[in-house]
Design an enzyme around this catalytic site. Structure first.
Site, mmCIF file in Angstrom:
data_model
loop_
_atom_site.group_PDB
_atom_site.id
_atom_site.type_symbol
_atom_site.label_atom_id
_atom_site.label_comp_id
_atom_site.label_asym_id
_atom_site.label_seq_id
_atom_site.Cartn_x
_atom_site.Cartn_y
_atom_site.Cartn_z
ATOM 1 N N HIS A 2 0.820 -1.213 0.000
ATOM 2 C CA HIS A 2 0.000 0.000 0.000
ATOM 3 C C HIS A 2 0.856 1.267 0.000
ATOM 4 O O HIS A 2 0.356 2.347 -0.326
ATOM 5 C CB HIS A 2 -0.982 -0.001 1.178
ATOM 6 N N VAL B 183 -8.210 -26.642 -3.367
ATOM 7 C CA VAL B 183 -9.328 -26.592 -2.434
ATOM 8 C C VAL B 183 -9.490 -25.186 -1.881
ATOM 9 O O VAL B 183 -8.550 -24.393 -1.856
ATOM 10 C CB VAL B 183 -9.137 -27.568 -1.244
ATOM 11 N N ASP C 92 0.088 -7.588 1.220
ATOM 12 C CA ASP C 92 0.550 -6.214 1.456
ATOM 13 C C ASP C 92 2.069 -6.112 1.563
ATOM 14 O O ASP C 92 2.593 -5.456 2.463
ATOM 15 C CB ASP C 92 -0.103 -5.634 2.716
ATOM 16 N N GLY D 262 3.185 6.319 8.358
ATOM 17 C CA GLY D 262 4.564 6.584 7.952
ATOM 18 C C GLY D 262 5.505 5.470 8.365
ATOM 19 O O GLY D 262 6.569 5.287 7.788
ATOM 20 N N SER E 207 4.628 2.386 8.040
ATOM 21 C CA SER E 207 4.305 1.256 7.169
ATOM 22 C C SER E 207 5.504 0.842 6.331
ATOM 23 O O SER E 207 6.140 1.676 5.680
ATOM 24 C CB SER E 207 3.146 1.618 6.241
ATOM 25 N N ILE F 37 -10.853 -23.312 1.723
ATOM 26 C CA ILE F 37 -11.044 -23.678 3.131
ATOM 27 C C ILE F 37 -11.646 -22.508 3.900
ATOM 28 O O ILE F 37 -11.441 -21.350 3.564
ATOM 29 C CB ILE F 37 -9.724 -24.112 3.797
#
Length: 495
Positions: free
Chosen positions: A118, A292, A162, A233, A235, A294
């Protein structure tokens, strides 16, 4: 001594009253000195010991900061996105130029930097502020206005977890090692490095509040929870242990105010390690699977479907033609164990599958009604057409230097490999390349359809159209990205 004086007083009744009072004062003084001096000495020793312990802690933290800080960077992003939102939600969003600030850390000495997806979302230009050299005078370094800003390019993005990998053309950068996530303990001291609110080279300290926290019951993602102060900031910055190893990547907070409230979350180092290897090699994540879907078993779901247990993981989907279908797995089966380990939560299963390699076999213990049985399922990798297309790109013949990309022309063969194309023409971005003369937010897998309204059917036509434009000319590329068409507008750099 006090006892002997008291005994003398009690045995000798002939002592005068004045002498008796004098002796009592002597007893009182001796007892007081005996009580005070030993304890005051212990208090002095205890105080000195506590001070020395704090001094050693302070020295250790100082050494840790000097070791980690040279590997932590500030990331400056310029791009386009929603500036404000109207009453009708996204349909009334105002789009405009945005500037964002995030953090990252050097994960490989050759210039690879890990951050959050992001942070670079919608980026048109990405720059990295390199940390200053650590000086003995920390005050002088903190107040210095000298900065080194270098351009960076996006290598790969994994939006579902992310994480993003960017690169700067700077060699021999000090890299941080990734910690062993399995050894992380609740209550362990951790430190968050980054640029909260744009304040470069900041560090905060806290503890691991929980080693694994699931935000959504049906999400395969788990996070490290920490009370370490994390703010906008931070992040993409590292959460490190006392050894200076990265235990996680700071990614989001839960907050009523928008700032730190002691509920910060980081992506575990094990996930970061796998993502780095794959983003560096492919530009996206490769996910081995058995075919699959789940979900988490809840008491309500268990009661409604008459499941054999009210907790754990249920098979919610079996893809047609998959290895799971061939092995006999059915929708509604309850997953009791994977490779000999019992299963009671969805993140464990997802994390286990995440670490598997194509060609492995996974042993499943299943519950179906009152029956319990085991199946071996071969691990498959879903076909990723872009890998095959990227392999066709030649670093010299397919280079478009102005855009900094390796492009592949769409012909009948390529059109057959890329089934999601809107039209059978254009240039597929197979990879990003160094040396671009203009910052354009093209991603691997984008399809360049037109340039200023003119169809781009060959690489030579694309190169020629770019060369024909004068410096400062406006350019609009129409591209296809994720099955959607959009325009990328930019201006050619002045020569």
């Amino acid at each position: 001594m006090a006892n002997s004086i008291a005994q003398r007083i009690s045995r000798n009744d002939a002592i005068s009253p004045d002498k008796r009072i004098s002796l009592f004062f002597r007893v009182l003084v001796v007892c007081t000195l005996a009580l005070l001096f030993p304890f005051s000495g212990l208090r002095a020793q205890s105080k000195e010991s506590s001070t020395e312990t704090l001094r050693k802690l302070n020295q250790s933290v100082d050494a840790l900061i000097k070791r980690v800080s040279p590997s932590v960077v500030q990331i400056l992003v310029t791009g386009y996105g929603p500036l404000e939102q109207g009453d009708r939600g996204n349909t009334a969003a105002v789009i405009g130029r945005q500037r964002a600030i995030g953090s990252g850390f050097v994960i490989d000495p050759s210039g690879y930097i890990m951050t959050n997806a992001h942070v670079v979302n919608g980026a048109q230009r990405v720059q990295v502020v390199l940390p200053p050299a650590i000086e003995e005078g920390s005050l002088r370094a903190a107040l210095s206005t000298r900065t080194t800003i270098v351009p960076a390019r996006i290598i790969g993005v994994a939006r579902d977890i992310d994480l993003a990998l960017i690169k700067v053309d700077t060699e021999k950068m000090p890299a941080l090692a990734l910690a062993d996530y399995r050894k992380l303990g609740q209550g362990e001291l951790v430190f968050a490095f980054g640029s909260p609110e744009g304040l470069r080279n900041s560090v905060t300290m806290g503890v691991v509040s929980a080693v694994a926290r699931q935000i959504d019951a049906d999400s395969p993602l788990v996070y490290i929870q920490t009370d370490t102060a994390i703010n906008p900031g931070n992040s993409g910055g590292p959460l490190v242990n006392v050894n200076g190893e990265v235990v996680g990547v700071n990614t989001f907070i839960l907050s009523q105010s928008g700032g730190n409230e002691g509920l910060g979350f980081a992506i575990p180092s094990r996930v970061v390690d796998v993502a780095f290897q794959q983003l560096r090699k492919y530009g996206h994540l490769h996910r081995a699977e058995i075919g699959v879907g789940i979900q988490t078993v809840t008491p309500t779901l268990a009661a409604a479907l008459s499941l054999p247990r009210s907790y754990g993981v249920i098979i919610s989907d079996v893809q047609p033609g998959s290895a799971a279908e061939a092995a006999g797995v059915q929708i509604g089966d309850v997953l009791a164990g994977v490779d000999g380990r019992s299963v009671d939560n969805l993140p464990f299963v997802a994390f286990h599958f995440f670490s598997l390699e194509t060609g492995d076999k996974v042993h499943l213990d299943l519950l179906r009604g009152k029956e319990r049985f085991a199946l071996d399922v071969k691990v498959m990798e879903p076909p990723h057409d872009m890998d095959q297309i990227a392999a066709l790109a030649d670093p010299e013949k397919n280079l478009v230097p102005t855009l900094g990309i390796l492009g592949v022309e769409i012909d009948k063969k390529i059109a057959g490999m890329a089934s999601e194309l809107r039209d059978p023409f254009g240039i597929i971005v197979a990879a990003r390349a160094a040396g671009a003369t203009v910052e354009v937010p093209l991603n691997t897998g984008d399809v360049i359809r037109t340039l200023n309204g003119q169809p781009m059917t060959t690489l030579d036509r694309l190169r020629g159209a770019l060369r024909a434009l004068p410096p400062g000319a406006p350019v609009a590329l129409q591209i296809q990205r994720d099955q959607k068409l959009l325009f990328l507008a930019f201006t050619l750099d002045q020569q």
